[in-house]
Design an enzyme around this catalytic site. Structure first.
Site, short mmCIF file in Angstrom:
data_model
loop_
_atom_site.label_atom_id
_atom_site.label_comp_id
_atom_site.label_asym_id
_atom_site.label_seq_id
_atom_site.Cartn_x
_atom_site.Cartn_y
_atom_site.Cartn_z
N LEU A 565 19.95 93.87 114.72
CA LEU A 565 19.67 95.28 115.78
C LEU A 565 18.67 96.35 114.48
O LEU A 565 17.30 96.86 114.61
CB LEU A 565 19.83 96.29 116.46
N GLN A 568 16.06 94.33 112.60
CA GLN A 568 14.57 93.96 113.60
C GLN A 568 13.46 94.69 113.69
O GLN A 568 11.95 94.80 113.55
CB GLN A 568 15.37 93.69 114.85
N CYS A 569 14.06 96.45 113.26
CA CYS A 569 13.32 97.32 113.84
C CYS A 569 13.25 98.21 112.09
O CYS A 569 13.60 98.30 111.07
CB CYS A 569 14.14 98.67 114.22
N THR A 570 11.90 99.05 112.22
CA THR A 570 11.35 99.45 111.07
C THR A 570 12.20 100.55 110.98
O THR A 570 11.97 101.92 112.55
CB THR A 570 9.98 99.92 111.05
#
Length: 700
Positions: A565, A568-570
């Site tokens: 996670l 996948q996220c900035t």
């Protein structure tokens, strides 16, 4: 009014009166006060205005009232003197006409006279600059009738001019003038005011001292014949002082024992960023003797109308009192103030008229949009396919908690709606759509392919109809398609990408049109894709600059597959997006201010001490920020002839085959683009060179 050389009685002092300047915002605020607060109340109301002394020659001395006039605690604008006043707002036009103007003037004059006799004017000189405003507001037609009065007490006889007026540079040396500037600034700063309406001056060849009016006894205790006073003078005429001097001379004649007064009309103008007070004037007048009568002197002060006669004025604001139009005027105010003195060459039309396409309506997109609105940009379009989640509103300022409910609103649509609620004058649109990406296959036999085709066509149309494209997405591969389309259509691209505590903001190289035969110019620079400082590559024009993908030797692919996670996220420091978003917009504005626009030569870190190419400063290629060090650098990189987005091979294939070529990119592995551009061969050659070097080392 020339210098007096003979009988001083031949030359009498004259004064330039104030002209009223009422901002549209003042009438809007008066309308709201009348409707919601005053209603039928006609009792006098305290208001405040200000005057400024840095106008160019030819402009009248103005006393300005704006929307803040009803807030007596509102700060006075920088470099302006406050003026206190009384508003008499009547309920009917008949009451406006029947108002006893003579009585109103006498009452105001008596207040000024009492402040002189009591010494209150010495403690608070603003009391000398009182004004009156008589109004009637026809709120059905938005017709506003008004009559200004600037009460001025009259001395028993005219004031003879003994010497002058002359310019400040004819009386004082450059050092004395500079010392006066510094002394006045220090006094204002010590008093915590933007400007002082009156001040005392004492000088010789080596010193220039200033002080407050209330200290005149101590300050001039060694003077015998005359005193020197400074007046913050709103008049810019070379031979006449402004209206504020009148009541001060009455004060001086009534309270001072000196026979004459030397007056320095302090005029503080800034042009092209350079301060100048040399157009100030100085002269000496003889003070008339005043009998210490308790009666108030005669007063004058009602303003003449536009025809030059004694009468009121009327302004018709029926077409501009619409709140939306008022909002537009107010939004542009700060921008227009920039052009007054700070950046007079700023071309606001190039910025305001720019049509901006924001690909991504997340943290970067929201911050970019707000900054664009601050620059007055009126046309903003969002593209995003995500919905607002509960984690978004605290970081993305265009959304609120309610936007997250029931599955969340589409970001692009909600962002556009919020912009129009913030400022109705903006033309904001949102498109809830996906951007096809390399490494994310589309199915040739299902509707997915047709949907991808429609998405590509829509994206092509959007890029074609906008002037600037912002790449603000989460993933590297989502930037590929718009980078290709924008390069083909010769659109300015501003890219912003975030790390944890680092960011890059850059403009893509702007390809020249085909008839310039510039498509293959980057081929003459087959350099390895790396950031190059200006010490190696100086004066690189915009068409030779690299794009976001020019620094890569690997084609874009699915960057979120098999990622946790946090991968996948900035994941960024909370302030990073605001910094990068603001810099992205400021970079756009700087590019637009350059005469060559996107073809402008790139500025680098080495140019920071050089003459800037635009009125706003440098026009870099890239801004790379390091928040852990609180540092920015401005690298420059050339376009890469094997770039997977902007190289000639990719653009030629896209322009010849269109969606057919794009579909092959979407459905193939990253090796397709690498084979097309020559990256595969480059990798092989690099590996062979490394093997050769290794075997060579072993023989030594």
């Amino acid at each position: 009014m020339a210098a007096a050389t003979g009988d001083p009685g031949l030359f009498k002092l004259q004064f330039a009166p104030f002209s009223s300047a009422l901002d549209v915002g003042f009438w809007h605020e008066l309308t709201q006060k009348k409707l919601n607060e005053y209603r039928l109340d006609e009792t006098p109301k305290d208001i405040k205005g200000y005057y400024y002394n840095g106008d160019s020659a030819g402009l009248p001395a103005r006393l300005t009232l704006e929307f803040s006039a009803f807030d007596m605690s509102a700060p006075t604008p920088a470099h302006c003197c406050p003026a206190v006043g009384t508003l008499y707002n009547t309920n009917t036009l008949e009451a406006f006409k029947a108002a006893d103007k003579k009585l109103l003037l006498e009452q105001a004059a008596n207040e000024i006279w009492e402040s002189i006799k009591s010494g209150a004017a010495l403690e608070n000189p603003v009391l000398l600059n009182k004004f009156l405003l008589l109004t009637f507001s026809d709120l059905k037609k938005y017709h506003f009738y008004y009559w200004f009065c600037f009460p001025a007490l009259c001395l028993p006889e005219s004031i003879p001019l003994i010497q002058g007026p002359v310019g400040l540079d004819q009386r004082f040396s450059p050092k004395q003038i500079q010392d006066l500037e510094h002394a006045y600034d220090d006094l204002c700063q010590a008093e915590g005011v933007p400007a002082l309406p009156y001040f005392l001056i004492k000088y010789d060849e080596n010193t220039m001292l200033v002080s407050l009016l209330k200290h005149y006894s101590d300050f001039f205790q060694d003077q015998r014949t005359k005193i020197t006073i400074g007046v913050y003078d709103p008049c810019n005429l070379a031979q006449y002082p402004g209206w504020p001097l009148r009541n001060f001379l009455v004060l001086a004649a009534h309270r001072c024992s000196f026979q004459s007064v030397e007056v320095l009309c302090f005029r503080d103008r800034t042009m092209q960023g350079v301060r100048d007070i040399t157009h100030s004037i100085i002269f000496e007048v003889k003070l008339p003797e005043m009998a210490f009568s308790p009666d108030c002197p005669k007063a004058v002060g009602w303003e003449k109308n536009q025809k030059g006669g004694m009468g009121p004025r009327m302004v018709n604001l029926s077409e501009c009192m619409d709140p939306k139009r008022l909002a537009e005027s107010s939004v542009d105010l700060n921008l227009k103030l920039m052009c007054w003195r700070l950046v007079p060459t700023l071309d606001l039309d190039k910025v305001v008229s720019a049509k901006c396409l924001l690909l991504g309506a997340g943290t970067l997109g929201c911050n970019v949009a707000r900054t664009l609105m601050g620059w007055g940009v009126r046309h903003i379009t969002f593209v995003d396919n995500a919905k607002i989640s509960y984690s978004n509103p605290v970081r993305q300022p265009l959304y609120e908690f309610e936007d997250c409910l029931t599955g969340g609103k589409p970001k692009a649509l909600a962002a556009a709606d919020r912009l129009q609620r913030i400022f109705p004058g903006v033309n904001a649109r949102g498109f809830n759509m996906s951007i096809p990406m390399p490494g994310h296959p589309v199915n040739f036999s299902s509707i997915t392919l047709e949907q991808a085709r429609r998405d590509v066509e829509q994206l092509e149309q959007l890029i074609e109809s906008h002037d600037v494209v912002f790449l603000l997405m989460d993933t590297r591969e989502s930037r590929w398609l718009p980078a290709v389309i924008a390069a083909s259509k010769r659109k300015l691209v501003i890219n912003a990408a975030l790390g944890f505590d680092t960011f890059v903001v850059m403009r893509h190289g702007l390809k020249k049109p085909k008839h310039h035969d510039a498509r293959n110019l980057c081929a003459s620079h087959p350099v390895a894709p790396a950031d190059l400082g200006s010490s190696l590559f100086a004066n690189i024009p915009g068409y030779k600059l690299g794009c976001y993908f020019c620094n890569d030797v690997v084609a874009p692919g699915d960057s979120t597959r098999d990622r946790t996670l946090d991968q996948q996220c900035t994941v960024s420091r909370p302030g990073l997006a605001m910094i990068a978003g603001a810099l992205a917009v400021e970079l756009m504005v700087s590019v637009l201010q350059h005469p060559e626009g996107g073809y402008a030569v790139a500025s680098s870190s080495d140019d920071r001490m050089n003459e800037p190419p635009t009125s706003l400063g440098l026009v870099p290629h890239q801004i790379r920020g390091f928040l852990s060090r609180f540092d920015n650098v401005l690298p420059v990189s050339l376009a890469f002839d094997k770039c997977t987005a902007c190289s000639s091979k990719v653009l030629d294939q896209y322009e010849r085959e269109g969606f057919h070529f794009l579909a092959k990119v979407f459905n193939s592995s990253h090796s397709f683009l690498e084979d097309l551009t020559g990256l595969t061969l480059l990798h092989q050659e690099t590996q062979a060179a490394e093997i050769w070097d290794m075997s060579d080392d072993e023989t030594i």
